[in-house]
Design an enzyme around this catalytic site. Structure first.
Site, PDB file in Angstrom:
ATOM      1  N   THR A 130       0.784  -0.983   0.575  1.00 27.24           N
ATOM      2  CA  THR A 130      -0.161   0.061  -0.005  1.00 27.24           C
ATOM      3  C   THR A 130       1.276   0.983  -0.060  1.00 27.24           C
ATOM      4  OG1 THR A 130      -1.765  -0.898   1.165  1.00 27.24           O
ATOM      5  CG2 THR A 130      -1.931   0.798   1.130  1.00 27.24           C
ATOM      6  N   LYS A 187       6.495   1.887  11.900  1.00 25.36           N
ATOM      7  CA  LYS A 187       6.720   1.782  13.574  1.00 25.36           C
ATOM      8  C   LYS A 187       7.559   0.655  14.779  1.00 25.36           C
ATOM      9  CE  LYS A 187       2.564   0.887  12.621  1.00 25.36           C
ATOM     10  NZ  LYS A 187       1.425   1.341  11.770  1.00 25.36           N
ATOM     11  N   GLU A 237       9.426  10.065   9.362  1.00 29.20           N
ATOM     12  CA  GLU A 237       8.086  11.037   9.517  1.00 29.20           C
ATOM     13  C   GLU A 237       6.878  10.332   9.756  1.00 29.20           C
ATOM     14  OE1 GLU A 237       7.715  14.769  10.505  1.00 29.20           O
ATOM     15  OE2 GLU A 237       5.643  13.445  11.448  1.00 29.20           O
ATOM     16  N   GLY A 276       1.013   8.507  10.537  1.00 27.85           N
ATOM     17  CA  GLY A 276       1.002   8.465   8.849  1.00 27.85           C
ATOM     18  C   GLY A 276       0.994   9.661   8.136  1.00 27.85           C
ATOM     19  N   ILE A 301       1.052  13.139   9.194  1.00 30.60           N
ATOM     20  CA  ILE A 301       0.701  14.357   9.916  1.00 30.60           C
ATOM     21  C   ILE A 301       2.222  14.512  10.239  1.00 30.60           C
ATOM     22  CG2 ILE A 301      -0.247  15.434  12.187  1.00 30.60           C
ATOM     23  CD1 ILE A 301      -2.599  13.806  12.463  1.00 30.60           C
ATOM     24  N   GLU A 327      -7.236  -4.599  10.295  1.00 32.80           N
ATOM     25  CA  GLU A 327      -7.087  -5.910   9.428  1.00 32.80           C
ATOM     26  C   GLU A 327      -7.419  -6.994  10.113  1.00 32.80           C
ATOM     27  OE1 GLU A 327      -3.748  -6.196   8.343  1.00 32.80           O
ATOM     28  OE2 GLU A 327      -3.196  -3.583   8.535  1.00 32.80           O
ATOM     29  N   ASP A 385       0.048  -1.132  18.819  1.00 32.80           N
ATOM     30  CA  ASP A 385       0.791  -0.002  17.371  1.00 32.80           C
ATOM     31  C   ASP A 385       0.266   1.776  17.954  1.00 32.80           C
ATOM     32  OD1 ASP A 385       0.379   1.344  14.656  1.00 32.80           O
ATOM     33  OD2 ASP A 385      -1.110   2.194  15.135  1.00 32.80           O
ATOM     34  N   LYS A 429       3.932   4.535  19.243  1.00 41.05           N
ATOM     35  CA  LYS A 429       3.797   5.166  18.064  1.00 41.05           C
ATOM     36  C   LYS A 429       4.723   6.313  19.565  1.00 41.05           C
ATOM     37  CE  LYS A 429       0.597   4.277  14.408  1.00 41.05           C
ATOM     38  NZ  LYS A 429      -0.535   4.035  13.560  1.00 41.05           N
ATOM     39  N   GLY A 450      -3.467   5.367   5.608  1.00 40.37           N
ATOM     40  CA  GLY A 450      -3.988   5.305   4.401  1.00 40.37           C
ATOM     41  C   GLY A 450      -2.776   5.384   3.311  1.00 40.37           C
TER      42      GLY A 450
HETATM   43  N1  HSE Z   1      -2.916   0.196  11.632  1.00 41.47           N
HETATM   44  C1  HSE Z   1      -2.508   1.692  11.657  1.00 41.47           C
HETATM   45  C2  HSE Z   1      -3.915   2.839  12.469  1.00 41.47           C
HETATM   46  C3  HSE Z   1      -2.106   2.379  10.696  1.00 41.47           C
HETATM   47  O1  HSE Z   1      -4.807   2.288  11.538  1.00 41.47           O
HETATM   48  O2  HSE Z   1      -3.719   3.935  12.502  1.00 41.47           O
HETATM   49  C4  HSE Z   1      -1.209   3.626  10.641  1.00 41.47           C
HETATM   50  O3  HSE Z   1       0.130   3.138  11.399  1.00 41.47           O
END
Ligand code: HSE
Length: 405
Positions: free
Chosen positions: A11, A100, A124, A129, A131, A185, A196, A200, A297
């Site tokens: 992607t 990440k 970055e 994403g 931002i 997912e 996740d 971050k 995205g």
């Molecule tokens: N799975 C992550 C989300 C993707 O939904 O934010 C972007 O890191």
């Protein structure tokens, strides 16, 4: 001309190629040089796609080509990304990544290798994403000591919570819908269990405080226990429930957590809905600053990677210093931190309130329409430790959600 290679044609990788195809001329102008994607690495074939002309299956072709000066790594996962990135930096190539997992686990080491070779390791796209948040932390907010960072850092869970809030749906129904739409997912654990967001906030906290925050030491709670009934109470209080990644400094102590939090409509992150992300940073001289946009995205994430490629091209032989030492930042146990809690307990107010107040001190009772045989209450500001002790003294505690104003 500067040659670039892209590792991974999924992607984000295909998004990078698309971003160059769309904005090649303006990107070249901003980079002060012509940027050419010389290779794309992927194990798969893509019949009919023009990428076939530059597709390679062997990473060594890229690694050993002295013409390649910048590599975009968008494979995801720690391996083989770590091995590829490390060897690229050691060969004197700059690397830009959206990964990440890689940054949270090996960030300081890879930054150090880049520094030694006078190259750059840029990431970055690894948080938020599209931002811009890493570059502002590194380069814009340098006059400040960062007191706290609070972020809605995961688009999938924010989409789920927003739907639950606005449509009164339960978690499983919305998760299924999110999976059908391709937001979540098939194995949604990394998102819904908070892992996740944990990586971050570890990256952001490390940059903000300059020392390495081990993501494995961050208290992490996901959204799987949040129900439609919780939202009935939240709506009654004019609040919403968001999954926060939070890092803060209180005097000389550092705290970090990932957890669902009830916030009121005055909170700057209240209106961050759907798949969007929002990151609120507080600096001791600046005060609040907020970043908002598409946190995931194809094109937003690719945009952030390409912005790093431009930066790498502008600084080909100059290391852009990042303030992230490999020295560990000791986090204080969040049980010592204090906040209000929203608590649901089975039974009636008449029968239970006395026991509740004997355990928790003064509380504010909340009743939600259509919810029977239980009630909710909000505690005063108490420590997590005190909450745990008090909740053991009351029979029938159903759930608790932290609150922030
Ligand atoms: N799975 C992550 C989300 C993707 O939904 O934010 C972007 O890191």
């Amino acid at each position: 001309m500067i040659n670039v290679a892209v590792l991974g044609y999924g992607t984000v990788g295909s998004g990078i190629v698309e971003v160059f195809n769309t904005n090649q001329e303006s990107i070249n102008k901003k980079a002060g040089n012509d940027i050419h994607v010389k290779y794309v690495l992927d194990l798969r074939e893509f019949p009919g796609d023009p990428v076939m002309d530059i597709l390679v299956h062997d990473y060594n072709i890229i690694l050993n080509d002295p013409e390649v000066e910048v590599i975009a790594e968008v494979l995801g996962g720690v391996e083989p990304a770590y091995t590829f990135v490390k060897s690229a930096l050691e060969k004197g190539k700059s690397v830009c990544t959206s990964n990440k997992e890689l940054v949270a686990k090996h960030g300081p080491e890879l930054l150090e290798i880049a520094r030694k070779h006078n190259r750059n390791f840029l990431f970055e796209a690894s948080v938020g994403g599209g931002i811009p948040i890493i570059r502002p932390l590194n380069q814009s907010l340098t006059a400040d000591e960062i007191t706290h960072i609070t972020g809605i850092l995961n688009g999938t869970t924010n989409y789920i919570l927003t739907k639950m809030s606005k449509e009164g749906l339960d978690f499983d129904t919305v998760l299924k819908e999110a999976q059908d739409l391709g937001y979540a997912e098939r194995n949604p654990s990394a998102d819904v269990d908070g892992f996740d967001a944990c990586r971050k906030i570890a990256i952001l906290a490390s940059l903000a405080y300059g020392y390495n925050v081990d993501f494995e030491e961050i208290y992490t709670e996901g959204i799987t226990k949040i129900t439609d009934v919780d939202f009935k109470y939240a709506n009654k209080m004019g609040r919403s429930i968001k999954l926060f990644g939070n890092a803060n400094k209180v005097e000389d102590k550092f705290y970090a957590y990932v957890a669902p939090v009830m916030i009121d409509s005055e909170h700057p992150l209240f209106s961050v809905n759907g798949v969007f992300n929002g990151i609120l940073v507080n600096g001791n001289v600046l005060g609040d600053v907020m970043f908002y946009g598409s946190g995931a995205g194809k094109l937003p994430t690719a945009s952030a990677v390409v912005s790093d490629i431009v930066d790498a091209v502008k600084h080909l032989n100059t290391n852009i210093m990042s303030f992230w030492s490999s020295k560990k930042l000791e986090l204080t146990d969040i049980r010592l931190s204090a906040k209000k809690f929203f608590v649901r307990v089975s039974g009636s107010v008449e029968d239970k309130l006395q026991a509740v107040e004997a355990a928790f001190g003064k509380v504010e009772v909340v009743l939600a329409e259509g919810v029977e045989n239980e009630f909710g209450f909000v505690t005063e500001v108490i420590t997590e430790e005190k909450y745990e002790e008090a909740s053991k003294k009351v029979e029938g505690v159903i759930t608790r959600i932290r609150m922030e104003d």
